[in-house]
Design a protein around this motif. Structure first.
Motif, PDB file in Angstrom:
ATOM      1  N   PRO A 172      10.202 -35.665 -74.740  1.00 40.04           N
ATOM      2  CA  PRO A 172       8.913 -35.654 -75.498  1.00 40.04           C
ATOM      3  C   PRO A 172       7.800 -35.627 -74.724  1.00 40.04           C
ATOM      4  O   PRO A 172       7.741 -36.059 -73.659  1.00 40.04           O
ATOM      5  N   VAL A 173       6.714 -35.002 -75.142  1.00 38.61           N
ATOM      6  CA  VAL A 173       5.405 -35.152 -74.261  1.00 38.61           C
ATOM      7  C   VAL A 173       4.336 -35.909 -75.161  1.00 38.61           C
ATOM      8  O   VAL A 173       4.393 -35.733 -76.282  1.00 38.61           O
ATOM      9  N   SER A 174       3.525 -36.290 -74.593  1.00 32.57           N
ATOM     10  CA  SER A 174       2.448 -36.766 -75.132  1.00 32.57           C
ATOM     11  C   SER A 174       1.002 -36.254 -74.469  1.00 32.57           C
ATOM     12  O   SER A 174       1.183 -35.401 -73.511  1.00 32.57           O
ATOM     13  N   GLU A 212       2.540 -32.133 -69.317  1.00 36.07           N
ATOM     14  CA  GLU A 212       3.279 -30.835 -69.634  1.00 36.07           C
ATOM     15  C   GLU A 212       4.931 -30.867 -69.507  1.00 36.07           C
ATOM     16  O   GLU A 212       5.243 -31.423 -68.868  1.00 36.07           O
ATOM     17  N   SER A 213       5.438 -30.001 -70.231  1.00 33.07           N
ATOM     18  CA  SER A 213       6.883 -29.908 -70.472  1.00 33.07           C
ATOM     19  C   SER A 213       7.177 -28.723 -69.509  1.00 33.07           C
ATOM     20  O   SER A 213       6.609 -27.548 -69.823  1.00 33.07           O
ATOM     21  N   VAL A 214       8.080 -29.005 -68.616  1.00 31.63           N
ATOM     22  CA  VAL A 214       8.445 -27.748 -67.950  1.00 31.63           C
ATOM     23  C   VAL A 214       9.264 -26.825 -68.641  1.00 31.63           C
ATOM     24  O   VAL A 214       9.644 -25.563 -68.265  1.00 31.63           O
ATOM     25  N   TRP A 215       9.547 -27.261 -69.862  1.00 34.94           N
ATOM     26  CA  TRP A 215      10.417 -26.203 -70.902  1.00 34.94           C
ATOM     27  C   TRP A 215       9.133 -25.220 -71.459  1.00 34.94           C
ATOM     28  O   TRP A 215       9.572 -24.433 -72.329  1.00 34.94           O
ATOM     29  N   ASN A 275       2.341 -36.247 -64.750  1.00 34.75           N
ATOM     30  CA  ASN A 275       2.129 -35.604 -66.148  1.00 34.75           C
ATOM     31  C   ASN A 275       3.320 -34.517 -66.325  1.00 34.75           C
ATOM     32  O   ASN A 275       2.850 -33.695 -67.071  1.00 34.75           O
ATOM     33  N   LEU A 276       4.401 -34.705 -65.977  1.00 39.84           N
ATOM     34  CA  LEU A 276       5.440 -33.674 -66.194  1.00 39.84           C
ATOM     35  C   LEU A 276       6.533 -34.229 -67.059  1.00 39.84           C
ATOM     36  O   LEU A 276       6.792 -35.386 -66.876  1.00 39.84           O
ATOM     37  N   ALA A 277       6.868 -33.449 -67.922  1.00 41.25           N
ATOM     38  CA  ALA A 277       8.279 -34.190 -68.931  1.00 41.25           C
ATOM     39  C   ALA A 277       9.416 -33.015 -68.391  1.00 41.25           C
ATOM     40  O   ALA A 277       9.184 -31.897 -68.351  1.00 41.25           O
ATOM     41  N   GLY A 278      10.429 -33.610 -68.258  1.00 41.95           N
ATOM     42  CA  GLY A 278      11.767 -32.621 -68.106  1.00 41.95           C
ATOM     43  C   GLY A 278      12.531 -32.704 -69.166  1.00 41.95           C
ATOM     44  O   GLY A 278      11.925 -32.517 -70.347  1.00 41.95           O
TER      45      GLY A 278
END
Length: 164
Positions: free
Chosen positions: A7-9, A13-16, A150-153
């Motif tokens: 999940p992102v807030s 940024e989501s790498v997806w 600031n990244l989400a995997g």
């Protein structure tokens, strides 16, 4: 197994959400790299490459490195999008890291801006920073992405991601 994006807030940024094929992006950040107790690069002319499931790879101008810090090294690789890469060693102080960097001297169409730029594996460095934040290397040792807060995997390279 199909990956499930974290999940992102706001501000993450989501790498997806990154594209495939990858895209180049100029970013207004300061990148510093320290090795062997010395600052080997301090650059604001920064391009990052964004590709699905990967943390960004930061490309810095060859001219931003201290004189003599980069030297050709053995080996090469091929990216289906960017073309043929060569490896470089990086020296700072009394430390030299073989195959610490790579660049695309004659990149494929759409990636021409990378011709005079170098990317660095963060793991063997004393520190790589983006706007003062120390980055974490992309897991697995093969890919060269830099992970910031600031990244989400999840990120390609983590255990169990070989089939992605």
């Amino acid at each position: 197994m199909r990956p499930v994006p974290h999940p992102v807030s706001p501000g993450v940024e989501s790498v997806w959400d990154y594209p495939r094929p990858p895209r180049l992006e100029h970013v207004d950040v300061r990148v510093t790299i320290d090795l062997g107790g010395e600052r080997v690069v301090d650059a604001r002319d920064v391009v990052r490459v964004l590709e699905t499931s990967h943390p960004p790879v930061y490309y810095l101008p060859i001219s931003a490195f201290t004189p003599g810090a980069l030297a050709p090294d053995r080996g090469a690789s091929f990216c289906e999008f960017k073309g043929s890469a060569r490896y470089l060693s990086l020296r700072g102080g009394d430390v030299e890291v073989a195959r610490a960097a790579w660049n695309y001297p004659s990149p494929a169409r759409g990636f021409e801006e990378l011709a005079d730029r170098v990317a660095i594996y963060a793991g063997p460095m004393d520190a790589c920073r983006v706007d003062g934040e120390r980055v974490e290397p992309q897991p697995g040792g093969f890919y060269g992405g830099w992970i910031t807060a600031n990244l989400a995997g999840p990120f390609k390279g983590e255990p169990g991601t070989a089939g992605w």
